[in-house]
Each structure stands twice: as structure tokens, then as C-alpha cells.
Design a protein around this motif. Structure first.
Motif, PDB file in Angstrom:
ATOM      1  N   PHE A 136       0.719  -1.373   0.165  1.00 51.03           N
ATOM      2  CA  PHE A 136      -0.122  -0.175   0.132  1.00 51.03           C
ATOM      3  C   PHE A 136       0.875   1.294  -0.064  1.00 51.03           C
ATOM      4  CE2 PHE A 136      -4.193  -1.108  -0.417  1.00 51.03           C
ATOM      5  CZ  PHE A 136      -4.709  -2.063   0.610  1.00 51.03           C
ATOM      6  N   ILE A 140       0.777   4.264  -2.968  1.00 55.71           N
ATOM      7  CA  ILE A 140       0.689   5.648  -2.575  1.00 55.71           C
ATOM      8  C   ILE A 140       1.847   6.395  -3.233  1.00 55.71           C
ATOM      9  CG2 ILE A 140       0.962   7.481  -0.761  1.00 55.71           C
ATOM     10  CD1 ILE A 140      -0.582   5.622   1.000  1.00 55.71           C
ATOM     11  N   LEU A 143       1.371   5.959  -7.196  1.00 59.90           N
ATOM     12  CA  LEU A 143       0.049   6.691  -7.613  1.00 59.90           C
ATOM     13  C   LEU A 143      -0.486   6.216  -8.950  1.00 59.90           C
ATOM     14  CD1 LEU A 143      -0.098  10.105  -6.183  1.00 59.90           C
ATOM     15  CD2 LEU A 143      -1.557   8.203  -5.661  1.00 59.90           C
ATOM     16  N   PRO A 144      -1.199   5.259  -9.274  1.00 60.87           N
ATOM     17  CA  PRO A 144      -1.530   5.031 -10.532  1.00 60.87           C
ATOM     18  C   PRO A 144      -2.494   6.019 -11.158  1.00 60.87           C
ATOM     19  CG  PRO A 144      -2.588   3.538  -8.874  1.00 60.87           C
ATOM     20  CD  PRO A 144      -1.562   4.357  -8.471  1.00 60.87           C
ATOM     21  N   GLU A 145      -2.402   6.578 -12.385  1.00 68.11           N
ATOM     22  CA  GLU A 145      -3.170   7.425 -13.088  1.00 68.11           C
ATOM     23  C   GLU A 145      -4.650   7.518 -12.955  1.00 68.11           C
ATOM     24  OE1 GLU A 145      -1.633  10.622 -14.450  1.00 68.11           O
ATOM     25  OE2 GLU A 145       0.041   9.763 -13.654  1.00 68.11           O
ATOM     26  N   LYS A 146      -5.032   6.067 -13.120  1.00 66.78           N
ATOM     27  CA  LYS A 146      -6.417   5.826 -13.068  1.00 66.78           C
ATOM     28  C   LYS A 146      -7.145   5.510 -11.879  1.00 66.78           C
ATOM     29  CE  LYS A 146      -5.356   1.043 -14.265  1.00 66.78           C
ATOM     30  NZ  LYS A 146      -5.609  -0.002 -15.305  1.00 66.78           N
ATOM     31  N   ASP A 147      -8.201   5.317 -11.645  1.00 66.17           N
ATOM     32  CA  ASP A 147      -9.076   5.097 -10.311  1.00 66.17           C
ATOM     33  C   ASP A 147      -8.382   3.993  -9.723  1.00 66.17           C
ATOM     34  OD1 ASP A 147     -12.307   4.638  -9.597  1.00 66.17           O
ATOM     35  OD2 ASP A 147     -10.867   5.033  -8.234  1.00 66.17           O
ATOM     36  N   ILE A 148      -8.028   3.944  -8.448  1.00 72.19           N
ATOM     37  CA  ILE A 148      -7.372   2.798  -8.031  1.00 72.19           C
ATOM     38  C   ILE A 148      -8.060   1.508  -7.702  1.00 72.19           C
ATOM     39  CG2 ILE A 148      -7.850   3.442  -5.372  1.00 72.19           C
ATOM     40  CD1 ILE A 148      -4.811   2.957  -4.687  1.00 72.19           C
ATOM     41  N   LEU A 149      -9.560   1.693  -7.539  1.00 64.57           N
ATOM     42  CA  LEU A 149     -10.632   0.850  -7.484  1.00 64.57           C
ATOM     43  C   LEU A 149     -10.523  -0.033  -8.890  1.00 64.57           C
ATOM     44  CD1 LEU A 149     -13.386   2.790  -5.624  1.00 64.57           C
ATOM     45  CD2 LEU A 149     -11.512   1.166  -4.689  1.00 64.57           C
ATOM     46  N   PHE A 154      -4.819  -3.726  -6.490  1.00 67.74           N
ATOM     47  CA  PHE A 154      -5.363  -3.205  -5.273  1.00 67.74           C
ATOM     48  C   PHE A 154      -6.322  -4.036  -4.523  1.00 67.74           C
ATOM     49  CE2 PHE A 154      -7.351  -0.149  -2.403  1.00 67.74           C
ATOM     50  CZ  PHE A 154      -8.748  -0.316  -2.378  1.00 67.74           C
TER      51      PHE A 154
END
Lengths: 222, 259
Positions: A136, A140, A143-149, A154
Motif C-alpha cells: 500500500f 501511494i 500513484l496509478p493515474e487511473k482510479d485505484i478501484l 489493489f
């Protein structure tokens, strides 16, 4: 069928579902998804081995089969983190954790056999929880550019963190429960089996997300 | 005394729930942290894009203004003179002419040549090309002082320094623009231009005028000139500082660390 037996089949089915979600377009999948597939496959095989032992060999070596799976589980899930991170520094740390666990496992089985069921499981839980918390932090920073979900790793990481932290108390107290509470272990193990089913569902979702992302990439490239 | 099953189950449940709450809290922290960082990054990208666009617009407008000015100079000055010369030559060819008639035409041609030289000098001063930045800045201080009636003093601290021609032109244009702004808007009686060639290389333009609000000017359409100055400073990897109340009037400091 009792709830306990149902929970055993539920978590076995969970492992199957992971295999199914990771199998389509297998060769083009990310390496860590392939490792998740092998982890699920080993889970199916070890559980099959335990069922064969229960039904045909009167529970002979059931615990040894279970202990064997614990080893594979720790190493394979450790490798998931290894392949998911690109930074050499993090990979070195993961390698140290895996090697340390292997040594601890061997020492426990050889020299502390009576307490080994609890020790090897608790150590596996701690190692995997530490690796997932570390991942995690890596996420952080990266920091992936797209939505982490929408990021499969993840969900894999969340599943590992929640499941192995949730069952760590059970792992720690396993020998105590067996020696003191005896047959009451089945209540805790039923809870653990249903919890594992939830864990498998989350890993399956990660496998499905990866498949969806891969399909989108293939469609974009034509 | 060993705990009973129910006591153990309660302790087990509390411990497990406690750990699970911690694990879930970590997951939610990561989700919200990443969302916040992405929003912040997007906001910064929007601001940068907006800034880049303003810079580009400023550059384009500056180019158009320059073309307009050249066109105006050519039409009003050169065009008018050449028309008059043509008229004179046409008149001379139709009538009997005296030597003094040619003198008038010759004078007009000389004036035209002077105008062409002036326009050319305004576009690109020959001094900058031949003698470098410092001499060119000294020359425009003298020229602007003569035209505007404002006392413009040039001072050089340190030895003469030369660098890449393109960069010298950019520094020259910054000084030229700052001087023009001071003359047009500052309502000042004196301007001081100091070039300090000690490391770091520094150009200061100080006036004793009314000063101005930098942020306000940038918002207005008239702030395009300021964007041009900033644009050139950014291309030079230089820092530009406006001190608009020092002690009264404006002080502009251009610092070039690499020179």
C-alpha cells in the motif's frame, strides 16, 4: 449437510472461482495474475488431497497436507507481491521476507513440531500482512493515474490484508484451541472458511478486472 | 483457571474485529489519499495548461502587434515618401527641370533611407549584433531618453559579458519591454538600468514612478506584455521579480543563474 461441511465446500468452490476468473487469455495476463491462478490451483489440489484423506484414508496426514498448503500459500502470495512491484528495492525486501519465512517454516516443522501448526500459520499471516501494508505504501508513492478501484492489484492486496489480519488471532491461538477447547475448533474453523470464501471472491474480482482491462487494451489496439 | 468457550469466543471476536477495523481503515486511507492526490494533480495540470495557453496567446498577439507596427511604419513613412518621390520624378520628366528640382528629390530619397534604417534598427539593433547585449542596452537607454524626455541612466557592474546570441536578444527584448512599460505607464521622471555581470548575472530596471499591482495587470488585457516578459524569462531559465513598491515606483530584477 452441516454448516461446517458447507463452509469447507464453499471455500473450495471459492478457489475454483479464482481459477475460472484468471484462466481466459491466460498467456496475455499480468504475471501476478498468473501466480494467483497457480495459488488457487494449488489450493484446489491440496483441499482435494485433504478430502481424499478424510474419506478414503481416515484422516491420515490431513494436518500435514494442510501444513504443506500453508507453505505454498505463503511463498506464492509472496511472489504475487514480487511480480506486482517494479522497484528493485521492494523486490529485495520481499525476497528477504520469503526466504525468512521458508527458514522459519523448516525450523518450526523440524524442531517445534507440536507447536508448528500455530507457529507456521501465524508467521505466514504476519509476513503477508506486512507485505500488503508495504505494498500500500508502494502504491501511494507510485500513484496509478487511473482510479485505484479499477486496479486489480489493489483488490488482491486488500483481500490479503483483510483475510490474513482477520485470521491471525485464530492462527496464533490454534494450538491453544485444539488443546484446551478441543472440538470447539470447528466453530472457529467454520468462521474462517466462510471468511476465506469472501477472500476468494475478492481475488476472483481482481482476476475479472484484469481480464476486462486486457480485453479493452486488445480492442483499442485492434 | 482456563476461560470457558463463550469467554474465549468473546475475546477472540473482539481481537479479530479490532484487527479487521485497522485493516479496513488502512484500505480506506489509501483510497481517499489517492483520490485527493489525483484531484490535486488534475487541478495543477489545468492551471499549467491555462498558463501555457495565455503565454502562447501573448506570444501570438505580440507577433501580430509587431507586424502591425512594421506595416504602419512602412505605409506611413516609407510608402508616403516613395509616393512623393515618384510624383517629383514624374513632374520632372514632363517639364524642363532645374538642378534644384533634383536636390529636393535627392533629399527625399535620403530621408527615406534614414527611415528604412530607423525601422530596421527598431526591429533589430545593429549594436546588439556587432557589440553585444550591454552596448545595445546602453544605446537604447540613450535613444529612449532622447525620445521620452525621461532621465535614463545606464550602469554596468563588472566586466563585459557575452553569451549565446539568441539569449542576448531575449534579454534585450525583456529590457526593451520593461523600459517601454516604465516610459508609457509609470509616470516617472527617472529610470535606472543596472547590469551586474557578477555571478549570478542580473539586470535591474528601477523607476521612481507610480508603481502597479502585478496581479491586477495580469488579469487585464494589457497584461499581455507582462506575459511576454515572463515567457522570455522562462525560456531563459531565468527568474523575474517585480518589486512594485520599492520605495516608490517599480523595480524589475531579472536573474540569470547560468550566465
Amino acid at each position: 449437510m452441516t454448516l461446517r461441511i458447507f463452509s469447507v465446500y464453499a471455500q473450495w468452490a471459492g478457489s475454483f472461482i479464482i481459477c475460472i476468473s484468471c484462466l481466459p487469455l491466460f498467456r496475455q495476463r499480468s504475471t501476478y495474475i498468473k501466480v494467483i491462478f497457480y495459488y488457487a490451483l494449488s489450493s484446489v489440489l491440496f483441499q482435494a488431497g485433504q478430502q481424499v484423506s478424510i474419506y478414503f484414508f481416515k484422516n491420515a496426514n490431513v494436518n500435514q497436507i494442510g501444513n504443506g498448503f500453508v507453505f505454498f500459500e505463503a511463498v506464492l502470495l509472496g511472489l504475487v507481491f514480487w511480480f506486482a512491484t517494479e522497484a528493485a528495492r521492494y523486490r529485495k525486501i520481499i525476497t528477504v521476507f520469503i526466504v525468512a519465512y521458508v527458514i522459519f517454516y523448516a525450523t518450526s516443522i523440524l524442531f517445534f513440531h507440536a507447536e508448528s501448526h500455530s507457529m507456521i500459520r501465524f508467521a505466514r499471516d504476519i509476513v503477508l500482512v506486512l507485505m500488503s501494508v508495504g505494498y500500500f505504501f508502494y502504491l501511494i508513492n507510485k500513484l496509478p493515474e487511473k482510479d485505484i478501484l479499477r486496479f486489480p492489484m489493489f483488490w488482491i492486496n486488500t483481500a490479503i490484508l483483510i483475510f490474513f489480519s482477520g485470521t491471525s488471532i485464530l492462527s496464533l491461538m490454534l494450538n491453544y484451541i485444539v488443546n484446551v477447547l478441543g472440538d470447539d475448533l470447528k466453530f472457529f474453523w467454520t468462521f474462517r472458511n466462510f471468511f476465506r470464501f469472501g477472500f476468494c471472491l475478492m481475488l476472483s474480482y481482481a482476476g475479472w478486472l484484469d481480464f476486462r482491462n486486457l480485453q479493452a487494451d486488445i480492442n483499442t489496439k485492434g | 483457571m482456563e476461560p470457558t468457550f463463550s469467554e474465549f469466543a468473546v475475546m477472540f471476536a473482539i481481537a479479530t474485529v479490532g484487527i479487521l477495523v485497522l485493516a479496513v481503515a488502512i484500505v480506506f486511507f489509501v483510497i481517499f489519499y489517492q483520490k485527493r492526490m489525483l484531484e490535486s494533480k488534475l487541478k495543477q495540470q489545468t492551471l499549467e495548461a491555462d498558463y501555457q495557453q495565455k503565454m502562447l496567446l501573448a506570444a501570438m498577439e505580440s507577433q501580430e502587434n509587431e507586424r502591425q507596427r512594421i506595416a504602419g511604419d512602412l505605409h506611413d513613412s516609407i510608402g508616403a515618401m516613395l509616393s512623393t518621390i515618384r510624383l517629383n520624378v514624374a513632374t520632372l520628366s514632363r517639364h524642363q527641370y532645374k538642378p534644384e528640382d533634383f536636390q529636393h528629390a535627392k533629399q527625399m530619397i535620403d530621408d527615406t533611407i534614414d527611415s528604412v534604417r530607423k525601422i530596421s534598427r527598431d526591429l533589430m539593433p545593429a549594436t546588439l549584433h556587432q557589440f553585444g547585449l550591454m552596448q545595445a542596452v546602453k544605446e537604447i537607454c540613450t535613444q529612449y531618453a532622447a525620445v521620452s524626455g525621461i532621465q535614463i541612466e545606464y550602469r554596468q557592474l563588472g566586466e563585459e559579458l557575452h553569451f549565446d546570441r539568441t539569449k542576448e536578444i531575449m534579454v534585450f527584448r525583456i529590457v526593451q519591454e520593461v523600459l517601454n512599460n516604465a516610459i508609457k505607464h509609470a509616470n516617472c521622471s527617472s529610470i535606472e538600468v543596472i547590469i551586474n555581470t557578477h555571478s549570478p548575472f542580473r539586470v535591474e530596471v528601477k523607476d521612481n514612478g507610480v508603481g502597479f499591482n502585478l496581479d491586477e495587470k495580469k488579469q487585464q488585457a494589457k497584461g499581455i506584455g507582462l506575459y511576454n516578459i515572463q515567457n522570455r524569462a522562462t525560456l531563459l531559465n531565468a527568474t523575474l521579480v517585480y518589486d512594485s513598491n520599492n520605495p516608490s515606483g517599480t523595480k524589475v530584477i531579472l536573474t540569470i543563474p547560468w550566465a
